[in-house]
Design an enzyme around this catalytic site. Structure first.
Site, PDB file in Angstrom:
ATOM      1  N   HIS A 101      -4.337   5.131  -6.257  1.00 57.14           N
ATOM      2  CA  HIS A 101      -5.271   5.805  -5.356  1.00 57.14           C
ATOM      3  C   HIS A 101      -5.495   7.215  -5.877  1.00 57.14           C
ATOM      4  O   HIS A 101      -4.639   7.786  -6.540  1.00 57.14           O
ATOM      5  CB  HIS A 101      -4.706   5.863  -3.938  1.00 57.14           C
ATOM      6  CG  HIS A 101      -4.589   4.510  -3.300  1.00 57.14           C
ATOM      7  ND1 HIS A 101      -3.913   4.307  -2.125  1.00 57.14           N
ATOM      8  CD2 HIS A 101      -5.068   3.298  -3.683  1.00 57.14           C
ATOM      9  CE1 HIS A 101      -3.981   3.014  -1.796  1.00 57.14           C
ATOM     10  NE2 HIS A 101      -4.672   2.384  -2.735  1.00 57.14           N
ATOM     11  N   ASN A 118       0.841  -1.201   0.000  1.00 57.95           N
ATOM     12  CA  ASN A 118       0.000   0.000   0.000  1.00 57.95           C
ATOM     13  C   ASN A 118       0.873   1.246   0.000  1.00 57.95           C
ATOM     14  O   ASN A 118       1.672   1.437   0.915  1.00 57.95           O
ATOM     15  CB  ASN A 118      -0.896   0.000   1.241  1.00 57.95           C
ATOM     16  CG  ASN A 118      -1.839   1.186   1.253  1.00 57.95           C
ATOM     17  OD1 ASN A 118      -2.702   1.310   0.396  1.00 57.95           O
ATOM     18  ND2 ASN A 118      -1.660   2.078   2.216  1.00 57.95           N
ATOM     19  N   GLU A 119       0.718   2.044  -1.046  1.00 50.14           N
ATOM     20  CA  GLU A 119       1.369   3.354  -1.123  1.00 50.14           C
ATOM     21  C   GLU A 119       2.864   3.327  -0.746  1.00 50.14           C
ATOM     22  O   GLU A 119       3.317   4.073   0.126  1.00 50.14           O
ATOM     23  CB  GLU A 119       0.614   4.362  -0.246  1.00 50.14           C
ATOM     24  CG  GLU A 119      -0.842   4.490  -0.663  1.00 50.14           C
ATOM     25  CD  GLU A 119      -1.642   5.523   0.123  1.00 50.14           C
ATOM     26  OE1 GLU A 119      -2.679   5.966  -0.401  1.00 50.14           O
ATOM     27  OE2 GLU A 119      -1.232   5.892   1.249  1.00 50.14           O
ATOM     28  N   PRO A 120       3.645   2.464  -1.414  1.00 51.68           N
ATOM     29  CA  PRO A 120       5.089   2.425  -1.110  1.00 51.68           C
ATOM     30  C   PRO A 120       5.782   3.749  -1.420  1.00 51.68           C
ATOM     31  O   PRO A 120       6.854   4.032  -0.873  1.00 51.68           O
ATOM     32  CB  PRO A 120       5.624   1.311  -2.020  1.00 51.68           C
ATOM     33  CG  PRO A 120       4.622   1.182  -3.127  1.00 51.68           C
ATOM     34  CD  PRO A 120       3.298   1.510  -2.496  1.00 51.68           C
ATOM     35  N   VAL A 154       0.046   0.431  -6.481  1.00 51.35           N
ATOM     36  CA  VAL A 154      -0.752   0.968  -5.359  1.00 51.35           C
ATOM     37  C   VAL A 154      -0.232   2.347  -4.942  1.00 51.35           C
ATOM     38  O   VAL A 154       0.071   2.600  -3.778  1.00 51.35           O
ATOM     39  CB  VAL A 154      -0.814  -0.014  -4.158  1.00 51.35           C
ATOM     40  CG1 VAL A 154      -2.047   0.253  -3.309  1.00 51.35           C
ATOM     41  CG2 VAL A 154      -0.834  -1.474  -4.629  1.00 51.35           C
TER      42      VAL A 154
END
Length: 289
Positions: free
Chosen positions: A177, A74-76, A120
């Site tokens: 996102h 998630n959102e690296p 992501v």
């Protein structure tokens, strides 16, 4: 800097090793050895392929009604701020890609029928640059070292190259996102000015003429932009917008924004979409769904 979990290193003046030991267990993509359930808790590590295997044993493979989707974390692109202890160092193009490939291939090795999503990305800056380009957005040293391609096109291009070489697709869904950046909209303000801006800001998903009324200050045209990149760099990849929210979902205004967004997702063939987090039961936003 000391080499720490997941190839992350300490940063100047800050070594997170002590905090990591207190808060985190080492995570690896693959276990070298037979899978166990319950897992071995004495080795100080978790193995993601062992976890996928457990899900397959419990629910079946994806094509038999098991877990359908695996997001590659998630959102690296903002880990250095959201998960400073676990990954204090800013991710660059290369590490974003190699981390994705390592974990995606581990998932597919256990369940080839599952769908993998990545990278992501958190939002606008993550589509175009890597965290290594912060705060020098204009200089963009990391991007320039990668043919000056925006990050998402580069990621698609490199993943396609990998998949062409192996003859197997490991990226099924381009996963991003999106939160409106116009002041007050996502934050849920409800004065007349913000309410009007909220309804307009939904146009950023699709309208090529709509100039974003935020610090972005240009046409976002999110879905057409992503579809163009997919068609150019990795055709056949589906599009997922796996976090989105236009704010104020307890109001009629927020509900209209939700209904408008859902219609746009349908019209423009978005494959996968997830609202973050959930409107309150029986609220206007709930009824919009």
């Amino acid at each position: 800097g000391n080499a720490l979990f997941n190839g992350s290193k300490a940063i100047k003046g800050y070594n997170p090793a002590t905090n990591q030991i207190k808060t985190s267990v080492k995570s690896y993509a693959r276990k070298k050895g037979p899978f166990q359930f319950p897992p071995n808790t004495s080795d100080g590590a978790v193995y993601q392929d062992e976890w996928v295997n457990h899900l397959v044993q419990k629910f079946g493979k994806a094509d038999s009604g098991g877990v359908q989707f695996y997001a590659m974390d998630n959102e690296p692109d903002i880990w250095d701020s959201t998960h400073t202890d676990v990954h204090p160092v800013r991710m660059g193009y290369d590490q974003l890609l190699t981390t994705f490939l390592e974990y995606a291939t581990a998932v597919k090795a256990v369940d080839p029928t599952a769908k993998v999503t990545g990278p992501v990305s958190w939002g606008w800056t993550g589509y175009f640059q890597s965290p290594k380009d912060r705060p020098d957005w204009n200089g963009r040293p990391d991007r320039k070292a990668h043919g000056d391609l925006p990050f998402i096109p580069w990621f698609l291009q490199q993943t396609k190259k990998h998949d062409d070489n192996t003859g197997k697709r490991i990226l099924d869904v381009l996963d991003i996102h999106y939160y409106p950046q116009t002041a007050g909209v996502f934050e849920g303000k409800t004065d007349a000015q913000v309410n009007a801006a909220r309804i307009r800001s939904v146009k950023s998903l699709w309208d090529p003429t709509y100039k974003d009324e935020s610090w972005i200050g240009e046409q976002v045209k999110l879905i057409p932009r992503m579809k163009d990149w997919i068609n150019q760099y990795y055709p056949g990849t589906k599009l997922g917008i796996t976090e989105w929210n236009f704010g104020a979902d307890s109001t009629q205004n927020g509900a209209v924004a939700i209904a408008d967004t859902l219609g746009i997702f349908g019209k423009f063939d978005v494959f996968l979409a997830n609202y973050w987090t959930a409107p309150k039961p029986k609220s206007p936003g709930y009824f919009a769904f």
